[in-house]
Design a protein around this motif. Sequence first.
Motif, PDB file in Angstrom:
ATOM      1  N   PHE A  56      41.816  53.886  45.309  1.00 51.50           N
ATOM      2  CA  PHE A  56      42.672  54.048  46.713  1.00 51.50           C
ATOM      3  C   PHE A  56      43.684  52.782  46.561  1.00 51.50           C
ATOM      4  O   PHE A  56      44.817  52.955  46.863  1.00 51.50           O
ATOM      5  N   ALA A  57      43.085  51.564  46.366  1.00 54.73           N
ATOM      6  CA  ALA A  57      43.909  50.282  46.187  1.00 54.73           C
ATOM      7  C   ALA A  57      45.050  50.504  45.192  1.00 54.73           C
ATOM      8  O   ALA A  57      46.297  49.998  45.423  1.00 54.73           O
ATOM      9  N   ASP A  58      44.592  51.074  43.978  1.00 52.97           N
ATOM     10  CA  ASP A  58      45.562  51.155  42.855  1.00 52.97           C
ATOM     11  C   ASP A  58      46.615  52.105  42.997  1.00 52.97           C
ATOM     12  O   ASP A  58      47.725  52.016  42.727  1.00 52.97           O
ATOM     13  N   PHE A  59      46.294  53.185  43.580  1.00 52.73           N
ATOM     14  CA  PHE A  59      47.214  54.529  44.046  1.00 52.73           C
ATOM     15  C   PHE A  59      48.235  53.889  45.091  1.00 52.73           C
ATOM     16  O   PHE A  59      49.456  54.199  45.115  1.00 52.73           O
ATOM     17  N   CYS A  60      47.852  53.308  46.107  1.00 47.79           N
ATOM     18  CA  CYS A  60      48.779  52.685  47.326  1.00 47.79           C
ATOM     19  C   CYS A  60      49.653  51.813  46.569  1.00 47.79           C
ATOM     20  O   CYS A  60      50.884  51.661  46.804  1.00 47.79           O
TER      21      CYS A  60
ATOM     22  N   ASP B 112      42.069  44.468  49.444  1.00 48.82           N
ATOM     23  CA  ASP B 112      41.228  43.847  48.795  1.00 48.82           C
ATOM     24  C   ASP B 112      39.966  44.974  48.478  1.00 48.82           C
ATOM     25  O   ASP B 112      39.698  45.667  49.294  1.00 48.82           O
ATOM     26  N   GLN B 113      39.461  44.686  47.066  1.00 48.20           N
ATOM     27  CA  GLN B 113      38.173  45.657  46.934  1.00 48.20           C
ATOM     28  C   GLN B 113      37.057  44.664  47.075  1.00 48.20           C
ATOM     29  O   GLN B 113      35.951  45.210  46.685  1.00 48.20           O
ATOM     30  N   SER B 114      36.951  43.731  47.863  1.00 47.35           N
ATOM     31  CA  SER B 114      35.840  42.985  48.003  1.00 47.35           C
ATOM     32  C   SER B 114      36.088  42.253  49.259  1.00 47.35           C
ATOM     33  O   SER B 114      37.018  41.673  49.584  1.00 47.35           O
ATOM     34  N   CYS B 115      35.045  42.085  50.036  1.00 51.63           N
ATOM     35  CA  CYS B 115      35.133  41.251  51.316  1.00 51.63           C
ATOM     36  C   CYS B 115      35.118  39.894  51.298  1.00 51.63           C
ATOM     37  O   CYS B 115      35.919  38.976  52.169  1.00 51.63           O
ATOM     38  N   GLU B 116      34.674  39.457  50.069  1.00 50.58           N
ATOM     39  CA  GLU B 116      34.733  38.043  49.551  1.00 50.58           C
ATOM     40  C   GLU B 116      36.121  37.561  49.373  1.00 50.58           C
ATOM     41  O   GLU B 116      36.689  36.518  49.863  1.00 50.58           O
ATOM     42  N   VAL B 117      37.085  38.496  48.905  1.00 52.16           N
ATOM     43  CA  VAL B 117      38.350  38.179  48.567  1.00 52.16           C
ATOM     44  C   VAL B 117      39.091  38.015  49.912  1.00 52.16           C
ATOM     45  O   VAL B 117      39.862  37.068  49.966  1.00 52.16           O
TER      46      VAL B 117
END
Length: 407
Positions: free
Chosen positions: A224-228, A244-249
């Motif tokens: 979804f991140a890449d599509f958006c 972001d695809q990680s909460c750490e980021v």
Amino acid sequence: MTRFSYPLGGMTRRAAVALSLAALGGSALRPQIMAQGPQTGEGPNTPALKDWPTLDALAQAMIDTRQTPGLSLSVMHKGVMLYSKGFGQSDIDSAVSLTPQTSLRIASITKQFTAVAILVLAEQGLLSVHDPLSKFLPDFPRATEVSLRQLMSHTSGIGDYINRQDHSILDEARTRDYSSEDILKLIRAGKPLYRFAPGMGWAYSNSGFTLLSSIVERLSGQTFADFCRKHLFERAGMANTTIDQSCEVTNAVTRGYTPTRGGFLPNLPVSPTFLRGAGAIRSTTEDLCRWHAALLNHQIVKPYSVEAMMTPALLKTGKPAWERQGNEPLNYGFGVGLGITEDSRRYCTHGGRINGFTGHLRSFIDEQVTLAILYNCDGGGAASFGAAQKALRQEASRLGLEAATQV
């Protein structure tokens, strides 16, 4: 990873999570084509930004009275930035200033992006907004009864996996990541899964928009991140917006707070992988203004798609699916609230709130004026925070509309 404590002063951990997450909700009529696309606010021919002392004073007062550590506010007219300033700090410990380029979580303002992602796929011929959920998630209970347009307008009847979730799970979600299948299991486990028969009422549902983002991934073959990023952010010139695809980021680049007696405590939001299409985006006020300018100027999707998005939803009975009625009634379209001011100005709007962050995005459609405000504070449920937000929003609206008549 450090686990920050919740606010003190009598507020329990459970209460703090409830206050921060219960408002992961928010609050669009037929738009006219904007005269031009969004400008970057840079270059020799860009008009100088406005000097609005009354707006400065309201924003600074929120900092001085410790309503929020920081905030940013941008106002745009016909794709040209009128006003863009930051106030206070983005990080209290390091005293870093918060600017209009500071990227903050926008929570439920994300929902309109999710709706537009579905409209992009519709324009590509991969789906119809009238399609049943069963076409994409055949194993989901009663999926044949639910349409995509009902998911996009909160009329599906499906409950809310966030606001009705066990607080231990919400606490855990702040420092761990989830797969799409993890979230689908949480949604399906809702009791009750449906609050009413699809199409027979209106009830805010984060679940619906998370299901929609799963459909985007399945049909596009992308995250979804890449599509958006490819189909929405880049088209709108939103260089400082991401999922972001990680909460750490996320936790490394943004810090949100909850007010306490005499100060603020850091308050980690839940992971973007937990919220997905319901509230995962991180953005800036300048980028959010660019988004509405591009969207309403038909640079993201075609005019008929924007018209469908900005049309108030109807129930199966033919009655309007009101988000709220009363002194300030609000309909709901696809991921946006739809209203008319007392002086007959049409607008589309949405708010967002999550642990540590609050935001608001609004456009006056005919006047082509957009304002965006982001705070690195969730207000902790304090009534004074809400009143201060409203005053700031109203003054920004007044000044933006006044400037539009002088062009």
